[in-house]
Design a protein around this motif. Structure first.
Motif: not given
Length: 828
Positions: A537-547, A563-568
Motif C-alpha cells: 500500500t502506498s500513499r503520496l501527498e504533494q503540495t505545490g506553490l507556483y508563480f 514552483r516549490h513542491d513538498d512531497a511525502k
C-alpha cells in the motif's frame, strides 16, 4: 442504485470534507435575469461604449489585431476576410472603449466599425471607394468572438490549433509559448480512426506511441523525447497507481476528447513532479452553447461493433445552464485470438454560467472494461524478431490460457472547473477531481528466465496474478492577474495545488504448464498463484506553490515560472509488516524569451527543470533523492496572418540526473550516479494548403545516450525503445464543388526508425506503415440525408508485420496489423 451511480456517490462521500467550494455567488438569480431582460438595446450599446479596457497591442496584421481585441474585450467583431487581407494595424496602447479601440486599429485602412447592438460590431468599408479597393465580392462574414477566436478548450477555428491552455495554465497563443506544444484535435482523431490515446499521437513529432503493441491495455506506455510522460485530463493529473507501477493507471477513450496536447520537456515549474520528457494533457468535451447531437455506429475488423452518442446544448431558454452527455458501448475482438476489447462508458457534464464572468462545470466519468484476457501477450524472440526453424509466429498467436486469463478495469471520477472574473484584470480558477481506478489481471506469460526449449516450439510459461487500485484527490487553485509596470504588460498566475494518491498493489506468480506455441492446445489445468509475492500500500501527498509571469514589451515576450513542491510518500509492505517513509522538497522552474514579428515568425529560447521522487534507499539507508531533469530549447514558430496553419521547429538538449544504477561495492543495492542525455531536432507543420486540403507533417531526430552509469557496458547505450529517426505525413482533402462535393479522402505514411531493448542486445528493425481514410457527407447526395456521414479508415493498409518492442526477459510484442473500421454517424 446502479453501480456507476454508487461509485460516483462514493467519490462524493470520500471527498466531502476535503473539497474546497468555489466562491459563493451573491445576489438572487431572478433579479439578475429581470435586469438583463429589461436592458434596452440602446442602454446595452451605451454600456459597451462606456466600459474601458487597458490594452497593449503591438503593430500586426489587421486580422490578428482584431482577433486579439475581441479576445481581450469580450466583444464580437464581424468582418469579411477579404477586407483585412493585406492590411496592417498600428500599435495600440492605453485605456479604450471597444469602439475607440476599433477606430484606432482601422484608422487609414478605409474601413470602419459599426455597432450592431450589445457587444457586437461589424467592420465594413467606410465608403464605396474603399469597398472597391477591398474587392467587390465579399465572402461569408465570420464572427470573431466565436469563429475568429479559438477556444483552447474546444475545437480549432481552422485545421490547425493556434491556442492552448496546457502550456501556461491559461489561454495563450501557441506562438507565444517558449516550448514545443503539439495539439491533436478531435477532427484529426476522427479522420485517422484513432481508438486509443497512443493512436491519437501516431503523427506527432518526437512521440512514440503503441510501444507494447496491439494487445496493450494501457495509455501510459507512450514516450515523449525518450521518456514516459505523465497523463493529465483537463489540467489535472490522472491516477497512476505508483504502488503497482502503473497497473492502476487511468485510460481515457478518445471519443470523449476535444483535443490531445503534448507539452514537451520538463514541466514541473507548473505541474509539479513529472518526468523530463513532458506531459500529455487531454481536453474533454464540454457543454456547448448551441445544440449539437450525434449518434455513431461502427463496425470493423476482428468483429468490432460499437455505438456511441454525443449530445449537448442549453437546458434553459437563457442558455445559462448547459449539458453534455457522451456515452459509448463496444464489443470487439483484437488481432490476437481470445483477446477482446469490450468497453462501456458514460461521461455526463453540466455547465452553469449565470453571467459572462462566472462559469461552473461539473464533470463525471465512468468506464468499465472486460474480456481483455492478457496484459501484453509476449511471444518468444525466436519466431518474431529472430528466425525460428518452425517459421514465423503469426499475428493472432496467443501465448496464454483463455480459461485462466482475465482482465477487468473499472474507473470513475467526479470533478469540476470553476472560474470567476472579478474584472478585466483579476480572475480566479479552481479545478478539482476525485478519481478511483480498479484493475484485476490474471495471465499466463512467457517465463522470464528463458522462453523456448531447444526444439524452438515449446514455450515455458508462468502464471501471474495482479490486483491494483488507486484513489486520488486533486485540487488546483489559480489567481490570474493582468497589470502593467511601465511599458511592460504582465499576465501573472499565482497558484497552489494539492494531490493525494492512495494505492494498493498485490502480485503473485508461480510455474505454469508449457505450450507448443506453433500448435497450441489450450485448456491445461492452472493453479492460481494468489498474491504470494507482493502486498503493498502506498500513499503520496504533494503540495505545490507556483508563480508564472508572461511579460510583453512590444514584440518581446518573456515567460518566467517558479514552483516549490513538498512531497511525502509512505509505503507499507503488508506482507513483511514493514513501512518506509520519504519526504522530498524541490524548487523547479522555467524561463523563456521570444519575439513575435509582424509577419508571424516567432523565435524563442527557454530553460526548464523537473523533478520526480524515487522510492528506495542506498546501502547506508539514505533515501534516494528525486531524479532531476533540465532542458535547453531553441525554436522557431510561424503562423500566417490568415491563421490557417502553424509551423514549428525546435532543437533541444535534455538531461536526466540522479538515475538509479547498481552499487558495485554492495551487491543488491543501488546508488544515484546515473545520467541520460537526449539531444534532438523536431519539425512539425499543420496547415491548409488550399481550400479543403490539409497537411500534417512531422519529423524528429533524437541522439540519446546513457552518459553515466556504474555499469560500464551501459555508458554510451541507447535508451530503451527510442528511435533515432521518426517521420510522418498526413494529407486530408475534401472536394469543395462538383458532383462529388462532400467526398473526403485522406492518406498518411509513418516511418519509425530502429529501436533497441534495455540491454542494447536486440535491435528492432525500422518499419513504414500506410494509413488511409474515406468519408462522404450523405446530405450532399440527398437533402433528406442531411447530417448523415459515412466514413471508412484503414491503418497499416499493407498489413505489415513488425515488432513493437522486445526485451531479454519477456520476449517481443507485435505491432498492430491492418485494421479497418466503418462508421455511420448522424448529426442534428
Amino acid at each position: 442504485m446502479s453501480r456507476p451511480t454508487a461509485r460516483i456517490a462514493g467519490l462524493l462521500r470520500q471527498t466531502r470534507h476535503q473539497i474546497v467550494l468555489p466562491l459563493q455567488l451573491r445576489g438572487p438569480f431572478p433579479r439578475r435575469a429581470a435586469l438583463a431582460s429589461a436592458c434596452a438595446l440602446v442602454a446595452c450599446m451605451a454600456q459597451a461604449q462606456a466600459v474601458r479596457h487597458a490594452l497593449d497591442l503591438p503593430a500586426a496584421p489587421l486580422e490578428r489585431s482584431l482577433n486579439e481585441l475581441a479576445r481581450l474585450t469580450g466583444v464580437q467583431v464581424l468582418f469579411a476576410s477579404s477586407l483585412t487581407q493585406g492590411r496592417n494595424a498600428p500599435a495600440l496602447r492605453g485605456s479604450f472603449s471597444a469602439q475607440e479601440a476599433l477606430d484606432r486599429l482601422l484608422q487609414g485602412t478605409g474601413l470602419s466599425a459599426r455597432p450592431q447592438g450589445g457587444q457586437a460590431f461589424t467592420v465594413e468599408p467606410a465608403s464605396p471607394a474603399a469597398a472597391a479597393g477591398a474587392g467587390a465580392a465579399l465572402p461569408e462574414i465570420r464572427v470573431t468572438a466565436d469563429a475568429g477566436r479559438e477556444n483552447p478548450l474546444g475545437p480549432p477555428v481552422r485545421f490547425a490549433a493556434t491556442r492552448s491552455a496546457t502550456a501556461t495554465k491559461s489561454d495563450t497563443p501557441l506562438l507565444e509559448v517558449p516550448q514545443t506544444v503539439n495539439v491533436v484535435t478531435a477532427r484529426e482523431i476522427d479522420a485517422q480512426g484513432a481508438q486509443n490515446l497512443g493512436q491519437t499521437l501516431r503523427y506527432t513529432a518526437g512521440v512514440l506511441s503503441e510501444t507494447f503493441g496491439a494487445t496493450s491495455q494501457f495509455d501510459i506506455y507512450t514516450q515523449v523525447r525518450g521518456f514516459r510522460p505523465d497523463l493529465y485530463l483537463d489540467g489535472v493529473q490522472l491516477p497512476y497507481g505508483a504502488a503497482g507501477s502503473g497497473f492502476a493507471s487511468a485510460v481515457v477513450d478518445p471519443y470523449v476528447l476535444e483535443r490531445v496536447e503534448v507539452l514537451k520537456g520538463p514541466s514541473s515549474g507548473l505541474y509539479g513532479q513529472s518526468g523530463p520528457g513532458g506531459i500529455v494533457n487531454m481536453v474533454s468535451k464540454r457543454p456547448t452553447e448551441t445544440p449539437q447531437r450525434e449518434i455513431e455506429l461502427q463496425a470493423g475488423s476482428f468483429g468490432r461493433k460499437q455505438v456511441a452518442a454525443d449530445l449537448s446544448g442549453p437546458l434553459n431558454a437563457e442558455g445559462t445552464l448547459r449539458y453534455r452527455l457522451v456515452a459509448l458501448a463496444r464489443e470487439a475482438g483484437t488481432q490476437v485470438d481470445f483477446v477482446d476489447n469490450d468497453r462501456r462508458l458514460i461521461a455526463p457534464s453540466i455547465t452553469w454560467q449565470p453571467d459572462a464572468r462566472t462559469s461552473f462545470t461539473l464533470q463525471a466519468y465512468h468506464q468499465t472494461e472486460r474480456n481483455a484476457h492478457t496484459l501484453f501477450n509476449y511471444l518468444p524472440i525466436q519466431g518474431t524478431l529472430r528466425p525460428n526453424i518452425n517459421g514465423r509466429l503469426p499475428f493472432e498467436r496467443y501465448a496464454g490460457e483463455p480459461d485462466f486469463d482475465r482482465l477487468s478495469r473499472d474507473q470513475s471520477w467526479l470533478g469540476y472547473s470553476f472560474e470567476h472574473r472579478f474584472s478585466d484584470t483579476v480572475s480566479f480558477r479552481q479545478n478539482m477531481r476525485a478519481a478511483r481506478t480498479e484493475f484485476e489481471g490474471r495471465a499466463i506469460t512467457i517465463l522470464q528466465t528463458g522462453g523456448l526449449l531447444p526444439d524452438q516450439r515449446t514455450l515455458r510459461r508462468t502464471a501471474a496474478n495482479t490486483a491494483a487500485n488507486a484513489s486520488t484527490f486533486s485540487i488546483d487553485n489559480q489567481l490570474a492577474l493582468r497589470f502593467d509596470t511601465g511599458s511592460v504588460r504582465h499576465d501573472a498566475l499565482i497558484g497552489i495545488d494539492h494531490r493525494r494518491e492512495i494505492g494498493d498493489f498485490d502480485f503473485g506468480r508461480r510455474a505454469a504448464p508449457s505450450l507448443d506455441v506453433y500448435a497450441p492446445v489450450y485448456g491445461q489445468p492452472i493453479v492460481d498463484p494468489g498474491f504470494n509475492l507482493s502486498n503493498t500500500t502506498s500513499r503520496l501527498e504533494q503540495t505545490g506553490l507556483y508563480f508564472q509571469d508572461q511579460m510583453r514589451l512590444g514584440g518581446w515576450i518573456a515567460t518566467l515560472g517558479l514552483r516549490h513542491d513538498d512531497a511525502k510518500t509512505r509505503t507499507v509492505n503488508r506482507r513483511a509488516s514493514t513501512a518506509t517513509q520519504q519526504s522530498d522538497s524541490k524548487t523547479t522552474g522555467r524561463i523563456g524569451l521570444g519575439y513575435l514579428f509582424d509577419n508571424g515568425i516567432a523565435p524563442y529560447v527557454s530553460y526548464a527543470t523537473s523533478f520526480q521522487p524515487v522510492s528506495g534507499s542506498s546501502f547506508g539507508g539514505v533515501p534516494f533523492q528525486p531524479t532531476t531533469g533540465k532542458q535547453v530549447e531553441a525554436g522557431l514558430k510561424y503562423q500566417p496572418a490568415s491563421g490557417i496553419g502553424l509551423f514549428t521547429a525546435s532543437a533541444f538538449e535534455l538531461t536526466e540526473q540522479n538515475r538509479v544504477t547498481p552499487d558495485l561495492a554492495n551487491t543488491g543495492f543501488n546508488v544515484q550516479t546515473g545520467e541520460v542525455r537526449v539531444r534532438g531536432l523536431e519539425l512539425e507543420a499543420k496547415t491548409e494548403l488550399i481550400p479543403g486540403l490539409n497537411l500534417t507533417a512531422a519529423y524528429a531526430w533524437l541522439h540519446h545516450r546513457i552518459t553515466r552509469s556504474n555499469t560500464p557496458s551501459e555508458v554510451g547505450a541507447r535508451l530503451y525503445g527510442t528511435p533515432d529517426h521518426q517521420g510522418s505525413l498526413w494529407l486530408d482533402y475534401e472536394l469543395q464543388r462538383g458532383a462529388l462535393a462532400g467526398l473526403g479522402l485522406s492518406a498518411g505514411v509513418r516511418r519509425i526508425g530502429a529501436t533497441f531493448d534495455a540491454s542494447n542486445l536486440y535491435r528492432m528493425p525500422a518499419y513504414t506503415l500506410v494509413d488511409i481514410g474515406l468519408r462522404y457527407d450523405l446530405g450532399r447526395a440527398s437533402p433528406s440525408l442531411r447530417g448523415a456521414r459515412l466514413s471508412l479508415t484503414a491503418s497499416n493498409l499493407a498489413d505489415r508485420y513488425y515488432i513493437s518492442t522486445c526485451n531479454t526477459t519477456s520476449g517481443c510484442t507485435l505491432g498492430n496489423r491492418r485494421t479497418v473500421i466503418a462508421s455511420l454517424s448522424y448529426q442534428w
